[in-house]
Write a protein that holds these residues in place. Sequence first.
Motif, PDB file in Angstrom:
ATOM      1  N   ASN A 105       0.865  -1.175   0.000  1.00  0.00           N
ATOM      2  CA  ASN A 105       0.000   0.000   0.000  1.00  0.00           C
ATOM      3  C   ASN A 105       0.907   1.232   0.000  1.00  0.00           C
ATOM      4  N   ILE A 106       1.066   1.885  -1.140  1.00  0.00           N
ATOM      5  CA  ILE A 106       2.039   2.964  -1.294  1.00  0.00           C
ATOM      6  C   ILE A 106       1.776   4.107  -0.316  1.00  0.00           C
ATOM      7  N   LYS A 107       0.539   4.609  -0.247  1.00  0.00           N
ATOM      8  CA  LYS A 107       0.242   5.748   0.625  1.00  0.00           C
ATOM      9  C   LYS A 107       0.531   5.426   2.089  1.00  0.00           C
ATOM     10  N   LYS A 108       0.066   4.281   2.541  1.00  0.00           N
ATOM     11  CA  LYS A 108       0.264   3.898   3.938  1.00  0.00           C
ATOM     12  C   LYS A 108       1.744   3.783   4.274  1.00  0.00           C
ATOM     13  N   ARG A 109       2.528   3.207   3.370  1.00  0.00           N
ATOM     14  CA  ARG A 109       3.963   3.030   3.635  1.00  0.00           C
ATOM     15  C   ARG A 109       4.694   4.366   3.634  1.00  0.00           C
ATOM     16  N   VAL A 110       4.355   5.260   2.711  1.00  0.00           N
ATOM     17  CA  VAL A 110       5.006   6.575   2.662  1.00  0.00           C
ATOM     18  C   VAL A 110       4.741   7.340   3.955  1.00  0.00           C
ATOM     19  N   LEU A 111       3.493   7.346   4.411  1.00  0.00           N
ATOM     20  CA  LEU A 111       3.151   8.069   5.641  1.00  0.00           C
ATOM     21  C   LEU A 111       3.879   7.487   6.846  1.00  0.00           C
ATOM     22  N   SER A 112       4.124   6.184   6.843  1.00  0.00           N
ATOM     23  CA  SER A 112       4.812   5.564   7.983  1.00  0.00           C
ATOM     24  C   SER A 112       6.224   6.102   8.155  1.00  0.00           C
ATOM     25  N   HIS A 113       6.853   6.528   7.061  1.00  0.00           N
ATOM     26  CA  HIS A 113       8.190   7.139   7.170  1.00  0.00           C
ATOM     27  C   HIS A 113       8.127   8.413   8.007  1.00  0.00           C
ATOM     28  N   PHE A 114       7.066   9.181   7.839  1.00  0.00           N
ATOM     29  CA  PHE A 114       6.979  10.481   8.512  1.00  0.00           C
ATOM     30  C   PHE A 114       6.513  10.363   9.955  1.00  0.00           C
ATOM     31  N   TYR A 115       5.866   9.231  10.295  1.00  0.00           N
ATOM     32  CA  TYR A 115       5.477   9.001  11.686  1.00  0.00           C
ATOM     33  C   TYR A 115       6.652   8.467  12.498  1.00  0.00           C
ATOM     34  N   ASP A 116       7.631   7.890  11.818  1.00  0.00           N
ATOM     35  CA  ASP A 116       8.794   7.304  12.481  1.00  0.00           C
ATOM     36  C   ASP A 116       9.686   8.413  13.047  1.00  0.00           C
ATOM     37  N   LYS A 117      10.126   8.251  14.296  1.00  0.00           N
ATOM     38  CA  LYS A 117      10.926   9.291  14.957  1.00  0.00           C
ATOM     39  C   LYS A 117      12.424   9.016  14.912  1.00  0.00           C
ATOM     40  N   LYS A 118      12.837   7.982  14.174  1.00  0.00           N
ATOM     41  CA  LYS A 118      14.264   7.687  14.095  1.00  0.00           C
ATOM     42  C   LYS A 118      14.996   8.799  13.352  1.00  0.00           C
ATOM     43  N   SER A 119      16.273   8.963  13.683  1.00  0.00           N
ATOM     44  CA  SER A 119      17.075  10.039  13.097  1.00  0.00           C
ATOM     45  C   SER A 119      17.136   9.930  11.582  1.00  0.00           C
ATOM     46  N   LYS A 120      17.290   8.697  11.048  1.00  0.00           N
ATOM     47  CA  LYS A 120      17.381   8.502   9.603  1.00  0.00           C
ATOM     48  C   LYS A 120      16.106   8.971   8.913  1.00  0.00           C
ATOM     49  N   GLU A 121      14.936   8.593   9.482  1.00  0.00           N
ATOM     50  CA  GLU A 121      13.662   8.977   8.884  1.00  0.00           C
ATOM     51  C   GLU A 121      13.449  10.483   8.968  1.00  0.00           C
ATOM     52  N   TYR A 122      13.904  11.078  10.073  1.00  0.00           N
ATOM     53  CA  TYR A 122      13.782  12.530  10.213  1.00  0.00           C
ATOM     54  C   TYR A 122      14.575  13.237   9.116  1.00  0.00           C
ATOM     55  N   HIS A 123      15.823  12.841   8.926  1.00  0.00           N
ATOM     56  CA  HIS A 123      16.663  13.483   7.911  1.00  0.00           C
ATOM     57  C   HIS A 123      16.129  13.225   6.504  1.00  0.00           C
ATOM     58  N   LEU A 124      15.582  12.029   6.283  1.00  0.00           N
ATOM     59  CA  LEU A 124      14.960  11.727   4.991  1.00  0.00           C
ATOM     60  C   LEU A 124      13.815  12.701   4.730  1.00  0.00           C
ATOM     61  N   GLY A 125      12.978  12.934   5.735  1.00  0.00           N
ATOM     62  CA  GLY A 125      11.871  13.871   5.590  1.00  0.00           C
ATOM     63  C   GLY A 125      12.340  15.287   5.327  1.00  0.00           C
ATOM     64  N   GLN A 126      13.423  15.689   5.989  1.00  0.00           N
ATOM     65  CA  GLN A 126      13.937  17.045   5.820  1.00  0.00           C
ATOM     66  C   GLN A 126      14.426  17.312   4.399  1.00  0.00           C
ATOM     67  N   GLU A 127      14.901  16.265   3.729  1.00  0.00           N
ATOM     68  CA  GLU A 127      15.453  16.450   2.382  1.00  0.00           C
ATOM     69  C   GLU A 127      14.456  16.137   1.266  1.00  0.00           C
ATOM     70  N   THR A 128      13.267  15.649   1.635  1.00  0.00           N
ATOM     71  CA  THR A 128      12.283  15.257   0.626  1.00  0.00           C
ATOM     72  C   THR A 128      11.450  16.453   0.176  1.00  0.00           C
ATOM     73  N   HIS A 129      11.464  16.713  -1.127  1.00  0.00           N
ATOM     74  CA  HIS A 129      10.653  17.777  -1.721  1.00  0.00           C
ATOM     75  C   HIS A 129       9.575  17.219  -2.647  1.00  0.00           C
ATOM     76  N   PHE A 130       9.828  16.029  -3.205  1.00  0.00           N
ATOM     77  CA  PHE A 130       8.895  15.453  -4.169  1.00  0.00           C
ATOM     78  C   PHE A 130       8.800  13.944  -3.952  1.00  0.00           C
ATOM     79  N   ILE A 131       7.648  13.379  -4.288  1.00  0.00           N
ATOM     80  CA  ILE A 131       7.465  11.926  -4.239  1.00  0.00           C
ATOM     81  C   ILE A 131       6.867  11.460  -5.565  1.00  0.00           C
TER      82      ILE A 131
END
Length: 465
Positions: A222-248
Amino acid sequence: MNQLFAIIDVETTGGGIAGNRITEICITLLRGAEFIDKFTTLVNPEKPIPTHITALTGIDDVMVENAPKFYEIAEKIEEFTKDAIFVAHNVSFDYNVLRNEFKLLGYSYNRKKLCTVRLSRKLIPGMLSYSLGRLCSTINIPHFNRHRAEGDVDATVVLFQRLLSLDEDFSVFNSFLNPRSKQATLPPHLAAEQINELPNEAGIYLFKNQKHQVIYAGKAINIKKRVLSHFYDKKSKEYHLGQETHFIDYEVTGNELLALLLESEHIRKHYPKFNRAQKWPVSTYQIISYVNQRGIIQLALGKARVSQDSVSTFYNRTEATEKLEKICEDFKLCPRYCTLQSNVEVCSHYRIKNCDGICEGTETVEEYNAKVKAAIKSFQEEKPSFAIQGKGRTENEISFALVRDGQYKGFGYFDRSEAICDIQDYEPFLKLQNATYHTHAIIRSHLKKHGKKNVLHFNTPVEYN
């Protein structure tokens, strides 16, 4: 409006969330849009400040040597921001750094929060950039002393007041404050519309930075559900991934197998910054054949990417060696001329004892070569050709992954009305892909899990072991 807002900016030592210590903090307290108070101070981070951080902020070790340590101002910050909504430009950064400082002292720090980047994207759409400096310059907000806490807070205060004036009924602000709203968790540079457009279907998704470079490739049922799970994750890697993401970007595949194969191809092609698995190349081992000076066909194990004379290819040296030993034994070949022994005139392998004497001259070259050719032919017969069919992207579509002569060729889709009878019938619909260790492992794992279900064979049956 009587709501308290704490406009906050911190300067730090840099590094991951866990090791990022504050060097300066500024807090301006507003009631509605009206100024109430301000608190600002340098902070001794209790660790050296890297030179590249000093070059950016101007704050060095000497400046903070006699500044208060965080524990000395923690109570002041707690009281100053009590009952206030935490506001910052890219709020996740400042909020997480501050929360971590309190965590190091054994205390929790929790506030409702608002991001002026995301508010600006909603209330001032169409800007080329939403960085604080660019945004202030575009909409004529004074911004002095950049990359210092007080200078950035002063500019953010004016921006925030302007955003308040653009949201007369406070509806946008309330939508961002709703804890169940996606707006509260999305990365600062990612438009909510991009999330809304994501499908609830199987496929792959690509996180891209400001330059549209792929920084992460993933697969999902489920693409939408999996993408949103990245942003709910509080790990440092996921945080930095979110900070650099401009487009999906995304691509629907219809099923998990094709999603796995396509994900592997994107990782190989783009080498994304935030992917770890599948990035490192796996050595390819091949059993090759060549004719030596005596006219004897020799078999050897080589480590190479491509070989026109390859008899068979493996992605594991042990597996390749075991296979070479087995055919040497099964066809009564000589370990010396299968390169299982070196620097010997007569073979004396620890296990393979049935050489017919080519190394001693008691077997003719013609007789021996005939056995080698039979061994090579057996390899060819062991290389299966088959298609794994599955659910397509629509009800009228069938997907397939194609393996020819033991090697993955790619995938594709065809309409249910198509007459597919032989392997050649797949060719017009085939999207060619690279065969790698990872595609080999994905298909092997799928066959182990699902067996012969939806597998169409075109020659020797494949073994599922």
